[in-house]
Design a protein around this motif. Structure first.
Motif, mmCIF file in Angstrom:
data_model
loop_
_atom_site.group_PDB
_atom_site.id
_atom_site.type_symbol
_atom_site.label_atom_id
_atom_site.label_comp_id
_atom_site.label_asym_id
_atom_site.label_seq_id
_atom_site.Cartn_x
_atom_site.Cartn_y
_atom_site.Cartn_z
ATOM 1 N N UNK A 1 81.281 86.450 26.224
ATOM 2 C CA UNK A 1 81.072 85.398 27.197
ATOM 3 C C UNK A 1 80.448 86.003 28.451
ATOM 4 N N UNK A 2 79.373 85.381 28.956
ATOM 5 C CA UNK A 2 78.830 85.817 30.239
ATOM 6 C C UNK A 2 78.509 84.620 31.119
ATOM 7 N N UNK A 3 78.503 84.860 32.447
ATOM 8 C CA UNK A 3 78.416 83.778 33.415
ATOM 9 C C UNK A 3 77.553 84.205 34.603
ATOM 10 N N UNK A 4 76.809 83.253 35.161
ATOM 11 C CA UNK A 4 76.017 83.472 36.366
ATOM 12 C C UNK A 4 76.224 82.284 37.295
ATOM 13 N N UNK A 5 76.455 82.558 38.590
ATOM 14 C CA UNK A 5 76.666 81.423 39.478
ATOM 15 C C UNK A 5 76.864 81.794 40.927
ATOM 16 N N UNK A 6 77.488 80.850 41.651
ATOM 17 C CA UNK A 6 77.685 80.934 43.099
ATOM 18 C C UNK A 6 79.169 80.751 43.402
ATOM 19 N N UNK A 7 79.666 81.539 44.340
ATOM 20 C CA UNK A 7 81.081 81.530 44.709
ATOM 21 C C UNK A 7 81.208 81.390 46.223
ATOM 22 N N UNK A 8 82.118 80.512 46.670
ATOM 23 C CA UNK A 8 82.368 80.320 48.097
ATOM 24 C C UNK A 8 83.874 80.378 48.343
ATOM 25 N N UNK A 9 84.284 81.202 49.303
ATOM 26 C CA UNK A 9 85.704 81.350 49.627
ATOM 27 C C UNK A 9 85.924 81.131 51.118
ATOM 28 N N UNK A 10 86.987 80.396 51.450
ATOM 29 C CA UNK A 10 87.330 80.122 52.853
ATOM 30 C C UNK A 10 88.805 80.409 53.073
ATOM 31 N N UNK A 11 89.100 81.172 54.103
ATOM 32 C CA UNK A 11 90.472 81.532 54.442
ATOM 33 C C UNK A 11 90.893 80.802 55.707
ATOM 34 N N UNK A 12 91.932 79.968 55.584
ATOM 35 C CA UNK A 12 92.466 79.224 56.724
ATOM 36 C C UNK A 12 93.585 80.055 57.349
ATOM 37 N N UNK A 13 93.273 80.772 58.428
ATOM 38 C CA UNK A 13 94.241 81.698 59.021
ATOM 39 C C UNK A 13 95.278 80.958 59.863
ATOM 40 N N UNK A 14 96.496 81.515 59.854
ATOM 41 C CA UNK A 14 97.593 81.007 60.681
ATOM 42 C C UNK A 14 98.436 82.181 61.159
#
Length: 299
Positions: free
Chosen positions: A107-120
């Motif tokens: 299995x192989x994959x190609x794409x886009x990743x977005x990560x957001x950290x909500x700090x407290x």
């Protein structure tokens, strides 16, 4: 020959990513270019970036059949214009290949990743959000698909609290634990042949935990772990499925022991043994159980 060429290309990509990362300084303020910087090597970028997920090169001993090799790795390059103080955008490629377990994986994959950290502040619960959009190719099932996922991780920090989503050292830094709870929703749309068409919606819950014994602390530096016990469990349910493949409830349990040769703020290198039970439909891993020995890298 075709398989060998794919392996050579994959190995070259991993080596280039590792070399690019090693040459940069440890501070994130260093830029390698106007578009991309901070190359990463991990097993998968499906979850929060703080979650332990080393790339793996393995000798496997499955429940039946002979032993074989496995490459389970992903490479990401941060997109500078789309990243900020609390957010990171990556172009991602993943390669999951196991030759001689009971049910082979390719299995192989190609794409886009977005990560957001909500700090407290310390002691308060907060969330990390990870979204993925990618093309997925499952060679074993001759299936093409596109998949979108949204993962929500829970974290809490502070030396006086039980931490979630981040490592925490105690007993004068002789030991470290990490607990990573998360929930996720996957949507996978198949296309390309009569056997694999339609869409699947999979809500899932996941819990990973580890306990590590650290090396002697160097003055002025945080202790690094040398020996680790780790476990993870993921439970999925195909709440909507019009593909006709019969997928409903799936799970994946992994328990392991790891020994670290290198463990710094920017990279880890270890060897480990783990027992795996279950499946991962998105990554092309069929339902089975096997014992595996791994060389593991994360940068």
């Amino acid at each position: 020959m075709q398989i060998m060429r794919k392996l050579i290309i994959t190995a070259a990509l991993l080596l280039v990513a590792a070399g690019s990362f090693a040459m940069r300084c440890d501070t994130d303020t260093v830029r390698r270019g106007p578009l991309f910087d901070k190359f990463q090597l991990r097993q998968s970028f499906q979850d929060a970036t703080a979650k332990e997920s080393p790339a793996q090169l393995m000798l496997t001993i499955p429940s039946s059949g002979g032993s074989s090799w496995l490459v389970d790795a992903g490479v990401a390059a941060r997109v500078v214009p789309l990243s900020g103080v609390n957010s990171v955008s990556n172009l991602v490629g993943e390669f999951h290949r196991n030759t001689l377990i009971s049910n082979p994986q390719y299995n192989w994959q190609l794409g886009f990743n977005y990560a957001y950290l909500h700090t407290k502040p310390d002691g308060q619960f907060a969330l990390s959000w990870t979204a993925n959009a990618k093309y997925v190719r499952d060679v074993i099932d001759t299936a093409h698909s596109v998949a979108t996922t949204l993962s929500i991780g829970f974290y809490r920090t502070g030396k006086d609290y039980l931490n979630f989503g981040r490592p925490r050292s105690f007993d004068n830094q002789k030991m470290t634990y990490q607990i990573d709870p998360s929930v996720q929703v996957q949507y996978q749309q198949y296309f390309g042949n009569d056997l694999h068409t339609g869409g699947i919606v999979r809500p899932l819950v996941s819990l990973a935990a580890s306990l590590a014994w650290n090396s002697a602390r160097t003055k002025g530096l945080a202790a690094s772990k040398k020996f680790e016990l780790a476990a993870s469990y993921t439970n999925r349910y195909a709440a909507a499925n019009n593909t006709g493949n019969g997928e409903r409830y799936t799970k994946l349990l992994s328990t392991g022991i790891n020994y670290y040769f290198i463990n710094s703020a920017s990279s880890t290198v270890s060897v480990g043994a783990s027992y795996n039970l279950g499946s991962d439909p998105l990554n092309g891993l069929k339902d089975q159980n096997f014992l595996q020995f791994a060389f593991q890298v994360q940068i």
